[in-house]
Design an enzyme around this catalytic site. Structure first.
Site, PDB file in Angstrom:
ATOM      1  N   TYR A 176       0.818  -1.214   0.000  1.00  0.00           N
ATOM      2  CA  TYR A 176       0.000   0.000   0.000  1.00  0.00           C
ATOM      3  C   TYR A 176       0.854   1.269   0.000  1.00  0.00           C
ATOM      4  CZ  TYR A 176      -4.042  -2.915   1.043  1.00  0.00           C
ATOM      5  OH  TYR A 176      -5.043  -3.859   0.986  1.00  0.00           O
TER       6      TYR A 176
ATOM      7  N   LYS B  51       5.111 -14.321   4.367  1.00  0.00           N
ATOM      8  CA  LYS B  51       5.404 -15.089   3.147  1.00  0.00           C
ATOM      9  C   LYS B  51       6.921 -15.042   2.959  1.00  0.00           C
ATOM     10  CE  LYS B  51       4.063 -17.284  -0.610  1.00  0.00           C
ATOM     11  NZ  LYS B  51       3.382 -18.602  -0.598  1.00  0.00           N
TER      12      LYS B  51
ATOM     13  N   ASP C  24      -0.420 -18.738   3.136  1.00  0.00           N
ATOM     14  CA  ASP C  24      -1.293 -19.708   2.461  1.00  0.00           C
ATOM     15  C   ASP C  24      -1.780 -20.773   3.436  1.00  0.00           C
ATOM     16  OD1 ASP C  24       1.423 -20.037   2.384  1.00  0.00           O
ATOM     17  OD2 ASP C  24       1.517 -21.014   0.446  1.00  0.00           O
TER      18      ASP C  24
ATOM     19  N   ASP D 150      -5.451  -7.219   5.239  1.00  0.00           N
ATOM     20  CA  ASP D 150      -6.675  -6.823   4.531  1.00  0.00           C
ATOM     21  C   ASP D 150      -7.460  -8.082   4.157  1.00  0.00           C
ATOM     22  OD1 ASP D 150      -8.428  -5.143   3.060  1.00  0.00           O
ATOM     23  OD2 ASP D 150      -7.425  -5.751   1.218  1.00  0.00           O
TER      24      ASP D 150
END
Ligand code: ATP
Length: 334
Positions: free
Chosen positions: A124, A173, A206, A230
């Site tokens: 963002y 991640k 994930d 988000d």
């Protein structure tokens, strides 16, 4: 003592749900002087810009705002006002609780998860440009600073401690985003040592999504990056009844903005059927922040009681009540 709070009605269903939250807060007996300010599409119409300087100045003066959802144009158009507000006011922590309610049908019971989302950077950052003259390659840049990684993880541990939570899961991640992942791990390792009473674990994004769907009760506080937060917070909202019941707090050093996780829901405008629960719960979070914990608790209790009566639920939860009818019921329960 009276406290001034900025109220931004917002766009779409915003005016309906902010009006409901305001009525409930007033009925709870706290002395708030509402300072009405514009942002989003309504500000463009009235004042020619989506985030007027006066709105920002008033939030800075008051330190606290309750905000309805704002229209964010897709693709072209002005930049998201939500993101601009978070960055301008340095509201670095976005706190999104998801808690089961009696009477709301959902796949699981006794869900009580809080997503703490980094709120100012990551994907963002607003840095996106074409790389080639033909405009066939785009770079969208995610920014991670040590300062932001450190303070969001510290905030999550401190939040867990003050709210008597037992466990923190850092969601990442790091197998792909190795540098950013390492920065988060280093911050987390430091605070896990400082807060030994809080269990700490790391999970890849994930795997977290799958486990949230299969076995959500293993999660307590999740701390994560802007984009993952988000997405995960919509998932956790879905576990407890959907966007109509999901509140959020944007917290900075001296300023805070309280809002619903949901957007403007243009499909519901004019229909009188928006569920105001998310914004009323956001208002309750605001009251806790302002140290009116007793009023916040009474509002949450009233919401639980009313949601437990299925007849007074709004259509998103399978009921027939209008926004007004639901709000009346909450005020009566108060
Ligand atoms: P935006 O572009 O502002 O994000 P959107 O419609 O794409 O708007 P949301 O407003 O977040 O996204 O909501 C998606 C859908 O969820 C809505 O279209 C609506 O059907 C439902 N929804 C969201 N908020 C509420 C609410 N408070 N009460 C009832 N339904 C809601």
């Amino acid at each position: 003592m009276s406290r001034r709070v900025v109220l931004i009605p917002g766009d779409g269903i915003g005016p309906a749900v902010t009006a409901a939250a305001r009525r409930v807060v007033d009925a709870a007996g706290v002395d708030i002087e509402w300072d009405l300010q514009l942002a989003g599409e309504s500000a463009v119409k009235e004042l020619g810009e989506p985030l007027p300087k006066s709105t920002l100045d008033h939030i800075r003066e008051c330190g606290v705002a309750l905000k309805g959802p704002l229209t964010t144009p897709l693709g072209r158009g002005y930049r998201s006002v939500n993101i601009t507000l978070r960055q301008e006011l340095d509201l670095f922590a976005n706190v999104r609780p998801a808690k089961s309610f009696p009477g709301i049908k959902s796949r699981y019971e006794k869900i009580d998860i809080v997503v703490v989302r980094e709120n100012t950077e990551g994907l963002y950052s607003g840095i996106e440009h074409f790389v080639t003259p033909q405009k066939d390659v785009v770079e969208s840049i995610a920014v991670f600073t040590r300062r932001a990684c450190d303070r969001i993880v510290r905030y999550a541990f401190e939040y867990a401690k003050t709210n008597d939570r037992k466990k923190i899961t850092l969601v990442h991640k790091a197998n792909i985003l190795k540098f950013a992942g390492t920065m988060l791990f280093e911050a987390a390792a430091r605070y896990a040592r400082e807060y030994p009473e809080i269990e700490y674990e790391e999970k890849i994004i994930d795997a977290t999504c799958m486990q949230l769907v299969i076995h959500p009760n293993q999660f307590d506080v999740i701390v994560t990056t802007n984009l993952f937060g988000d997405i995960l917070s919509d998932l956790t909202a879905g576990l407890v009844g959907g966007l109509g019941v999901a509140p959020a707090a944007n917290i900075g050093e001296g300023n805070a903005i309280f809002e619903a996780v949901h957007g403007t829901a243009p499909d519901l405008v004019g229909g009188e059927s928006a569920n105001p629960t998310a914004l009323i719960l956001a208002a309750a979070m605001m009251l806790s922040y302002l140290r009116w914990g007793d009023a916040a608790e009474r509002i949450e209790k009233a919401i639980r009681e009313v949601l437990g009566r299925r007849l007074v639920q709004t259509p998103d939860l399978g009921g027939k009540a209008t926004t007004q009818e639901f709000t009346h019921a909450v005020i009566a329960a108060l």
